[in-house]
Design an enzyme around this catalytic site. Structure first.
Site, PDB file in Angstrom:
ATOM      1  N   HIS B 219       0.805  -1.217   0.000  1.00 42.48           N
ATOM      2  CA  HIS B 219       0.000   0.000   0.000  1.00 42.48           C
ATOM      3  C   HIS B 219       0.839   1.268   0.000  1.00 42.48           C
ATOM      4  CE1 HIS B 219      -3.297  -2.727   0.539  1.00 42.48           C
ATOM      5  NE2 HIS B 219      -4.161  -1.743   0.479  1.00 42.48           N
ATOM      6  N   SER B 223      -0.542  -0.947  -6.093  1.00 46.66           N
ATOM      7  CA  SER B 223      -0.355  -2.127  -6.927  1.00 46.66           C
ATOM      8  C   SER B 223       0.347  -1.767  -8.227  1.00 46.66           C
ATOM      9  CB  SER B 223      -1.711  -2.745  -7.261  1.00 46.66           C
ATOM     10  OG  SER B 223      -2.379  -3.116  -6.089  1.00 46.66           O
ATOM     11  N   LYS B 247     -14.396  -8.228  -8.813  1.00 51.56           N
ATOM     12  CA  LYS B 247     -13.590  -9.107  -9.664  1.00 51.56           C
ATOM     13  C   LYS B 247     -12.999 -10.255  -8.841  1.00 51.56           C
ATOM     14  CE  LYS B 247     -10.165  -8.887 -13.299  1.00 51.56           C
ATOM     15  NZ  LYS B 247      -9.294  -8.028 -14.104  1.00 51.56           N
ATOM     16  N   ASP B 248     -12.568  -9.955  -7.631  1.00 50.45           N
ATOM     17  CA  ASP B 248     -12.023 -11.012  -6.778  1.00 50.45           C
ATOM     18  C   ASP B 248     -13.097 -12.009  -6.376  1.00 50.45           C
ATOM     19  OD1 ASP B 248      -9.341 -10.290  -6.785  1.00 50.45           O
ATOM     20  OD2 ASP B 248      -9.603  -8.839  -5.176  1.00 50.45           O
ATOM     21  N   GLU B 291       6.052 -33.973  -1.858  1.00 53.85           N
ATOM     22  CA  GLU B 291       4.828 -33.490  -2.462  1.00 53.85           C
ATOM     23  C   GLU B 291       5.155 -32.724  -3.736  1.00 53.85           C
ATOM     24  OE1 GLU B 291       2.307 -35.146  -1.245  1.00 53.85           O
ATOM     25  OE2 GLU B 291       1.142 -33.490  -0.434  1.00 53.85           O
TER      26      GLU B 291
END
Lengths: 219, 431, 287
Positions: B219, B223, B247-248, B291
């Site tokens: 922040h 972004s 959108k998220d 894994e």
């Protein structure tokens, strides 16, 4: 912070090439500030507003329903699991218990008192004026017909859950010859009814049945 | 916050005002993920994955806390307690499968998030701190995932613990004592299991703490975006809420569809059958692999087969085993230096023709190959391929990237985000 | 400085890897990997299908009951099933009394102590009991089985790749080793004369190293008598017990699939709604 700047943007296409029509693009540019906060800008504009709001409300409420549906297993996992429930009933052979004796056994991880009352104890229990009791119950209410001498109760004081004394040989049986809870001084009589002290109700009689003359199934 | 046009939180009503004056938490949220955070308007779907990683962490913490209510960290009881969860606990199978596959999906999401950062140059100034914290989170995640995999105390759990702590024994002199200190014994046993459980429970909260720093650091400059061009005016941005929350939300739906499909219809697809065999310290499974999310690093570890020494004298300076371990850790640690290795002033790979070629035709195939080879038994063809791929991995980051950033001629950049999106220059669009 | 250091480190690691590459290639040429019998003659599981396969598959209760019969009459002599309790058999379609009767009639009794003397003793099973193991401990199991340990079967279909088909293939896979040829027509003992099955083991190309300690458990038809009148062929028994072991490994499989469909349906609608919401919000914002 440095970025390479060129005065013209020809040549390489920008990352997100315009997809929509030019008209739409113009509108976007004009309505730019209003669109910053559509919830304000939308208010009372067009009939489409209601439908738009409906979509958002539907989406958010749907998400809420989903979250609640997921929460159910996350909460229910704490309740007793299948292996715990499988031990919910036990069978006890009481043949060896002589009149006046009692045994402590365990059912659902709680103590259970099984007591073979002597005729004197039965008589004493029946003598009591039921109406005067804090939790009025007769001995017959608490035993099975024809088996009134078999008093089966949870060994959990109804006050705050201590185990009363009186089941094992030599233990204090309290002022009424039944059970005595040492934690806060509750006295139970020979039918395990509360007679004196803070406990609000009689010792709980679990669900039980004689599956043969000498075998009791508890639970 | 950075941009002067960011909307200010205005508490509505007396209660909100009262709270705001005393503990401005709603204000914090408003400025972090609400309308108070201006975000470039041109973010593509790759920018969904940061939020999705947060969601994945929450899924892991919630299901993990529940599993800990039923699990016993005991070498005799751990395996059976997991099966007790699968069979007898109400909905236990769901919670356990969700946790098991949640780990894989956490890594999938984080790998895409890292991949986005690598391609769009998100690690560059002024966002270096975000990147450093991100790599730290990745390291913590790997440690957490490893310790979590040990907990069911199956064959792979046990031998994974054995092999991974074995890395430390490669360190000269202090290696073996260090390994014994880590395990609390000579081999993985009760002491190791107990401490892994304790740390596995702790680490997610440490990760959550570093994520707070990661988002805080984000922040400060705001972004990045697919063009890599910095925000210049209000037109370049939209408020995070409702634009990116919506959108998220959509992105979350898609993510959950994949997650649910695997969790409910192929829950053991990403696991290994051997972990359904209780740990047996006397017998190693025929083919042990970690894994899937560790496979590229495992391939690098295995790729080092020759000792480093002075030729023809027999003097060995670094044994192959130690070098493999160093290289494996190095392959992750080098990410910390990335902001200073890639010196190109252009952020986005879109405008970097040479970088882009090496990225798509070098790095991506190399990582896929490493993942593939990591899961294969040590046959010659897989060793050869992983040696080539591992060599490219190091060459890419440590040699190619610095050179490319020096010699490359970037493509012309758009003047602004708005121009890239609308095709019109910023000033005109403002009219 | 960082870049110089990086360059040197990169050169070192990649150099060592390329040296290693040369080394690997030279070694591969000088001493090529020897073919092994396990590698060339180990068979992939047979193609077999079950009612519970696929995203909509449900267990065939009749088959599970038959499988239980095979397990209890054949496998249970050596193999434990210690994660499964008698009460779980209710899921096979037995009612409470039948479960009780099964538990009581089980061949192995449940270890307990004599309530009078405290001596070790056994008692008949009750529904809450886990299925008792045929052997008291690993040493006893090995002693009775030529030093081989019969694995617990509760999770066997999850603990082997392609587990259900693997169990079926293993049960069907006993072959006469003399003259055995694989699908390519290679004869095992001609290619690998040393691979002859040692005494006490049994040849089975579906087993990892081709030689299994377990003798063929289902040697022929009618080894058990099914209550539902199904003909107990060798194949039928192998299939039924494999299905049963798929159930013991994952008794909650049906819940998993049905919950999965509910979750997917919900998420599909949610995602469509979220998409519409997203498009509406961005409708007049070009991006």
């Amino acid at each position: 912070m440095s970025t390479v700047k060129k005065t013209k943007t020809t040549g390489k296409k920008p990352v997100k090439a315009p997809k929509a029509s030019a008209a739409k693009a113009g509108k976007a540019a004009i309505s730019n500030t209003a669109a910053e906060n559509p919830s304000v800008a939308d208010n009372g504009q067009t009939p489409g507003v209601r439908r738009r709001d409906f979509i958002h409300i539907a989406t958010v409420s749907f998400a809420g329903v989903g979250a609640a549906a997921v929460a159910m297993p996350l909460v229910s996992q704490m309740s007793a699991s299948a292996d715990v429930l499988a031990l919910a009933s036990i069978e006890v052979d009481v043949a060896a218990i002589q009149p006046g004796q009692s045994i402590k056994t365990s059912w659902r991880k709680q103590p259970v008192f099984i007591r073979n009352l002597t005729p004197a104890e039965v008589e004493e229990a029946n003598k009591v004026d039921v109406g005067a009791l804090r939790d009025p119950q007769t001995l017959a209410d608490r035993t099975k017909p024809g088996k009134e001498n078999w008093l089966i109760t949870l060994g959990v004081c109804t006050h705050l859950g201590c185990v009363p004394l009186g089941a094992a040989a030599g233990e204090v049986k309290g002022e009424y010859g039944g059970y005595f809870c040492p934690c806060h001084g509750s006295h139970y009589d020979t039918a395990a009814r509360i007679r004196k002290g803070p406990a609000p109700t009689n010792l709980v009689v679990p669900e039980f049945a004689f599956i043969s003359d000498t075998v009791v199934k508890i639970g | 916050m950075s941009f002067p046009w960011a909307q200010e939180y205005k508490p509505q009503g007396t209660v909100s005002k009262w709270v705001d004056e005393r503990l401005p938490l709603p204000r914090l949220v408003y400025n972090a993920v609400g309308a108070g955070y201006p975000v470039p308007r041109n973010l593509n779907y790759f920018w969904n994955f940061g939020v999705l990683a947060g969601v994945a962490l929450v899924i892991q913490i919630v299901t993990g806390i529940i599993l800990a209510m039923h699990y016993y960290a005991s070498v005799d009881g751990a395996f059976n307690s997991v099966e007790h969860i699968m069979r007898d606990v109400n909905s236990g199978w769901f919670i356990r499968y969700a946790h098991m596959n949640g780990a894989s999906f956490f890594f999938i999401v984080v790998y895409i998030h890292i991949f986005r950062g690598l391609f769009y140059g998100s690690y560059k100034a002024p966002r270096e701190m975000i990147w450093l914290l991100g790599v730290t989170i990745f390291l913590l995640m790997m440690a957490t995932a490893f310790m979590g995999y040990v907990l069911p105390w199956g064959q792979m759990s046990f031998w994974g613990a054995q092999v991974i702590t074995g890395f430390f024994s490669a360190i000269p002199v202090v290696g073996e004592p260090l390994r014994q200190w880590l395990l609390g014994g000579f081999a993985p046993d009760q002491a190791a299991l107990n401490r892994f459980f304790s740390l596995h429970y702790l680490m997610p909260f440490v990760i959550a703490g570093v994520i707070i720093l990661h988002v805080w650091a984000l922040h400060i400059p705001g972004s990045s975006n697919p063009t890599g061009v910095s925000v210049k005016s209000e037109q370049d941005t939209v408020p995070f809420h409702p634009y990116y929350t919506a959108k998220d939300g959509f992105g979350l739906g898609i993510f959950l569809i994949f997650f649910v499909a695997v969790t409910f219809f192929a829950p053991n697809m990403l696991g290994h059958p051997d972990n359904y065999i209780p740990a047996n310290p006397l017998s190693t499974p025929a083919h042990i692999v970690p894994e899937w999310y560790f496979l590229p690093f495992y391939a690098i570890l295995k790729a080092f087969t020759v000792d480093f020494g002075i030729p023809f004298t027999g003097i060995i300076i670094i044994e192959a085993k130690l070098m493999g371990v160093l290289a494996m850790f190095g392959s992750i640690l080098l990410l910390f230096f990335l902001p200073w290795l890639d010196t190109s002033p252009v952020r986005s790979g879109h405008y970097r023709p040479l970088f882009r070629k090496f990225f798509w035709f070098g790095l991506i195939p190399c990582i896929i190959l490493l993942t593939y080879c990591g899961g294969k038994p040590p046959y010659t063809q897989w060793v050869i391929l992983s040696q080539i791929a591992a060599a490219y991995y190091f060459i890419h980051f440590l040699i190619i990237l610095p050179i490319v950033s020096r010699i490359e001629r970037p493509l012309p950049l758009p003047n602004s985000i708005t121009e890239a999106v609308t095709g019109k220059p910023l000033e005109k669009a403002a009219a | 400085m960082v870049r110089l250091g990086a360059f040197l480190v990169g050169l070192f690691f990649s150099g060592m890897l390329l040296l290693g590459l040369g080394d690997t290639v030279i070694k591969a040429i000088q001493e090529p990997a020897q073919p092994s019998a396990e590698y060339e003659f180990h068979e992939k599981p047979l193609a077999v299908s079950f009612a519970h396969d696929g995203p909509f598959g449900k267990f065939d209760r009749g088959q599970l009951q038959r499988g239980l019969k095979v397990y209890s009459e054949v496998c249970a002599a050596c193999h434990s099933l210690n994660l499964v309790a008698f009460r779980d058999f209710a899921a096979l379609g037995y009612n409470e009394d039948q479960v009780k009767a099964l538990a009581k009639a089980w061949k192995t009794e449940v270890p307990t102590i004599n309530p009078e003397t405290g001596e070790p003793a056994t008692r008949p099973g009750i529904p809450a009991d886990k299925i008792p193991s045929p052997f008291a401990n690993e040493v006893a199991a090995r002693a009775a089985n030529n030093n081989a340990l019969p694995p617990d079967l509760s999770l066997i279909t999850k603990a082997r790749a392609d587990g259900t088909a693997y169990v079926y293939s293993l049960l069907m896979g006993y072959r006469d080793q003399a003259g055995y040829k694989n699908a390519e027509g290679k004869e095992l003992l001609k290619e690998f004369p040393d691979a002859a099955t040692p005494a006490g083991l049994h040849f089975n190309p579906w087993f990892a190293n081709l030689n299994i300690a377990m003798a063929n458990p289902i040697a022929g038809d009618d080894q058990v008598t099914y209550d539902d009148g199904t003909k107990a062929t060798k194949e039928q028994m192998a299939k039924d017990v494999s299905a049963f072991l798929a159930w013991t490994a994952e008794p909650k499989m049906e819940n998993r699939k049905s919950a999965g469909w509910a979750a997917l349906g919900f998420l599909f609608i949610f995602t469509v709604l979220a998409w519409m919401s997203y498009r509406t919000i961005w409708a007049d914002k070009k991006h």
